[in-house]
Design a protein around this motif. Sequence first.
Motif, PDB file in Angstrom:
ATOM      1  N   ARG A  52       0.703  -1.198   0.370  1.00 47.93           N
ATOM      2  CA  ARG A  52       0.153  -0.022  -0.337  1.00 47.93           C
ATOM      3  C   ARG A  52       0.939   1.257  -0.002  1.00 47.93           C
ATOM      4  N   ALA A  53       1.871   1.449   0.827  1.00 52.19           N
ATOM      5  CA  ALA A  53       2.144   1.729   0.859  1.00 52.19           C
ATOM      6  C   ALA A  53       4.052   1.890   0.732  1.00 52.19           C
ATOM      7  N   VAL A  54       5.316   2.682   1.027  1.00 50.15           N
ATOM      8  CA  VAL A  54       6.667   2.239   1.272  1.00 50.15           C
ATOM      9  C   VAL A  54       7.527   3.739   1.669  1.00 50.15           C
ATOM     10  N   ARG A  55       7.824   4.190   2.813  1.00 50.10           N
ATOM     11  CA  ARG A  55       9.015   5.359   2.958  1.00 50.10           C
ATOM     12  C   ARG A  55      10.214   4.143   3.233  1.00 50.10           C
ATOM     13  N   VAL A  56      11.025   5.295   3.044  1.00 48.54           N
ATOM     14  CA  VAL A  56      12.739   5.577   3.870  1.00 48.54           C
ATOM     15  C   VAL A  56      12.517   6.332   5.169  1.00 48.54           C
ATOM     16  N   VAL A  57      13.048   5.360   5.546  1.00 39.20           N
ATOM     17  CA  VAL A  57      13.366   5.945   7.236  1.00 39.20           C
ATOM     18  C   VAL A  57      14.974   6.007   7.518  1.00 39.20           C
ATOM     19  N   HIS A  58      15.293   7.148   8.087  1.00 37.21           N
ATOM     20  CA  HIS A  58      16.546   6.700   8.276  1.00 37.21           C
ATOM     21  C   HIS A  58      16.970   7.320   9.716  1.00 37.21           C
ATOM     22  N   LYS A  65      12.995  14.922   7.296  1.00 37.58           N
ATOM     23  CA  LYS A  65      11.896  13.091   6.579  1.00 37.58           C
ATOM     24  C   LYS A  65      12.453  13.588   5.244  1.00 37.58           C
ATOM     25  N   ILE A  66      12.475  12.186   4.191  1.00 45.15           N
ATOM     26  CA  ILE A  66      11.982  11.917   3.287  1.00 45.15           C
ATOM     27  C   ILE A  66      10.839  11.508   2.395  1.00 45.15           C
ATOM     28  N   PRO A  67      10.351  11.915   2.168  1.00 44.93           N
ATOM     29  CA  PRO A  67       8.971  12.105   1.076  1.00 44.93           C
ATOM     30  C   PRO A  67       8.357  10.730   1.269  1.00 44.93           C
ATOM     31  N   ASP A  68       7.232   9.603   1.453  1.00 43.06           N
ATOM     32  CA  ASP A  68       7.048   8.780   0.582  1.00 43.06           C
ATOM     33  C   ASP A  68       6.978   8.825  -0.737  1.00 43.06           C
ATOM     34  N   MET A  69       7.652   7.037  -0.726  1.00 42.88           N
ATOM     35  CA  MET A  69       7.827   6.742  -2.238  1.00 42.88           C
ATOM     36  C   MET A  69       6.086   6.817  -3.247  1.00 42.88           C
ATOM     37  N   GLU A  70       6.142   7.311  -4.443  1.00 44.65           N
ATOM     38  CA  GLU A  70       5.707   7.048  -5.243  1.00 44.65           C
ATOM     39  C   GLU A  70       5.477   6.099  -6.496  1.00 44.65           C
ATOM     40  N   ARG A  71       4.005   4.765  -6.463  1.00 41.58           N
ATOM     41  CA  ARG A  71       4.318   3.832  -7.536  1.00 41.58           C
ATOM     42  C   ARG A  71       3.758   4.745  -9.041  1.00 41.58           C
ATOM     43  N   PHE A  72       5.122   3.990  -9.788  1.00 43.50           N
ATOM     44  CA  PHE A  72       5.450   4.580 -11.052  1.00 43.50           C
ATOM     45  C   PHE A  72       4.702   3.990 -11.925  1.00 43.50           C
ATOM     46  N   GLU A  73       3.565   4.827 -12.566  1.00 39.08           N
ATOM     47  CA  GLU A  73       2.556   5.082 -13.690  1.00 39.08           C
ATOM     48  C   GLU A  73       1.027   3.446 -13.364  1.00 39.08           C
ATOM     49  N   SER A  74       1.336   2.634 -13.546  1.00 39.79           N
ATOM     50  CA  SER A  74       1.096   0.854 -13.646  1.00 39.79           C
ATOM     51  C   SER A  74       1.674  -0.439 -13.171  1.00 39.79           C
ATOM     52  N   THR A  75       3.202   0.065 -12.951  1.00 40.38           N
ATOM     53  CA  THR A  75       4.168  -1.272 -13.070  1.00 40.38           C
ATOM     54  C   THR A  75       4.500  -1.400 -10.881  1.00 40.38           C
ATOM     55  N   ASP A  76       5.362  -2.364 -10.888  1.00 43.47           N
ATOM     56  CA  ASP A  76       5.332  -3.177  -9.382  1.00 43.47           C
ATOM     57  C   ASP A  76       6.689  -1.568  -8.482  1.00 43.47           C
ATOM     58  N   LEU A  77       7.049  -0.343  -9.595  1.00 45.24           N
ATOM     59  CA  LEU A  77       7.837   0.340  -9.424  1.00 45.24           C
ATOM     60  C   LEU A  77       8.057   1.186  -8.245  1.00 45.24           C
ATOM     61  N   TRP A  78       8.816   1.056  -7.697  1.00 43.87           N
ATOM     62  CA  TRP A  78       8.188   3.039  -6.008  1.00 43.87           C
ATOM     63  C   TRP A  78       9.651   3.535  -5.614  1.00 43.87           C
ATOM     64  N   SER A  79       9.120   4.499  -5.900  1.00 45.59           N
ATOM     65  CA  SER A  79      10.678   5.914  -5.870  1.00 45.59           C
ATOM     66  C   SER A  79      10.713   7.079  -4.821  1.00 45.59           C
ATOM     67  N   TYR A  92      19.662   3.632   6.580  1.00 51.95           N
ATOM     68  CA  TYR A  92      18.192   3.712   6.702  1.00 51.95           C
ATOM     69  C   TYR A  92      17.783   2.453   6.536  1.00 51.95           C
ATOM     70  N   GLN A  93      16.209   2.163   7.294  1.00 59.19           N
ATOM     71  CA  GLN A  93      15.803   0.809   6.629  1.00 59.19           C
ATOM     72  C   GLN A  93      14.391   1.426   5.596  1.00 59.19           C
ATOM     73  N   LEU A  94      13.563   0.042   5.416  1.00 63.27           N
ATOM     74  CA  LEU A  94      12.530   0.349   4.730  1.00 63.27           C
ATOM     75  C   LEU A  94      10.956   0.208   5.514  1.00 63.27           C
ATOM     76  N   GLU A  95      10.297   1.127   5.463  1.00 61.85           N
ATOM     77  CA  GLU A  95       9.041   0.993   6.083  1.00 61.85           C
ATOM     78  C   GLU A  95       8.201   0.573   4.553  1.00 61.85           C
ATOM     79  N   ILE A  96       7.248  -0.962   4.921  1.00 59.20           N
ATOM     80  CA  ILE A  96       6.245  -1.038   3.713  1.00 59.20           C
ATOM     81  C   ILE A  96       5.301  -1.759   4.154  1.00 59.20           C
ATOM     82  N   GLU A  97       4.062  -1.104   4.368  1.00 60.45           N
ATOM     83  CA  GLU A  97       2.854  -1.280   4.798  1.00 60.45           C
ATOM     84  C   GLU A  97       2.124  -1.623   3.476  1.00 60.45           C
TER      85      GLU A  97
END
Length: 382
Positions: A52-58, A65-79, A92-97
């Motif tokens: 549902r969401a991906v965050r970079v937590v340093h 604070k780093i903004p949440d990742m955004e999903r690219f178009e209709s792909t599985d790539l977040w950045s 850092y770690q990733l916080e994956i919701e």
Amino acid sequence: MSETFPRFPLPEAVAEAARSMAPAYLRRRLTRARTPFIDGETVTFTYVGSPRAVRVVHFMAQFPKIPDMERFESTDLWSVTVKLPQRTRMEYQLEIEWDHETQRTIDPLNTRIAHDPFGANSVAHALGYVDPMWTSPSVDAARGDVETIEIDSKALGGKRSHSVYVPAGFPAAAPYPAVFLHDGSDLIQYAALTTSLDSLIGAGAMRPTVVVLMDPVDRNREYMALPAHGRSIVDEIVPGVTSEFQISSEPRHRVIGGASLGAVASLATAWRHPDVFGAMVLLSGTFITELGGPWHRGPELQPVVDFMHRFHSGPGLPTPMAWVACGAFEALSTDNMAFVSRLRLAGIDVSYREPLDGHHWQNWRNNLGDALRELFRAPVHH
């Protein structure tokens, strides 16, 4: 902090890969490409999957604070792409919701990992950051040994076991200089201390030195400027090591040091027992003078606050020299700068470093090697 980074567009090369590759293949390609991607002063973090969401937590208190990742178009790539100052090192770690849970994990696309007593973090290197040469094993460097010494401590009660690093070729005819370091076992495990010592000594960057690796039994009691802790070092550990390991009896050839609360313990020992050590190495010291505040300093740190007030009121001359470092993005950076100013006013010769890093063991690894290289510089032969 409420401040956040501005957003930047997804790099075109990554976008093209996301459009044309299956997720499993995209993951393999991104891993081989050494993510996160560095382009000038920007860094792009990526993730492949369907949460549902991906965050970079340093873990750097004075860093936006780093903004949440955004999903690219209709792909599985977040950045997410953000600015990262040159020469910064970020853990850092990733916080994956997901639908029913949120998890913290290392970045599965990043092969750079740092370990600490709490687990593992991923590492991002900004443009211009380079690991110091002494942090990697040298094939040409002879390996020192780590031996164990037992101390019957009347000051703290009971037997204490400490480790002692002796350089390759030990013993030699001349007395060795010595370093007494707090959290010795953790420095070996998380800060590659023996690798650094072997590399520095093997390269001729520092003199062969005996390093006493002191470990606490109750760290949160002993390292909070406890007088008995300092007595144990000065009256028990120093004489015991001196008699067994051919170290110099001259204070100018002895250094005491540590990181975080270990820096407080080092300062308190030298302050209460001047003329025993010639220098202090103090890394990211918890040199706080008040509780509370934005960094949530709790009442358990009251003994440190009380000691620091006594120190600032009458610093004396615990050692003639001090080598101090604190990450620019640490919650403790302001306290350390005020502390350094007080040392200098007291007439202590201070070297101060402020790397672009946080409260991390690899940051202490880098700075400890730099300090030892400076304090124990090998003589130049002509």
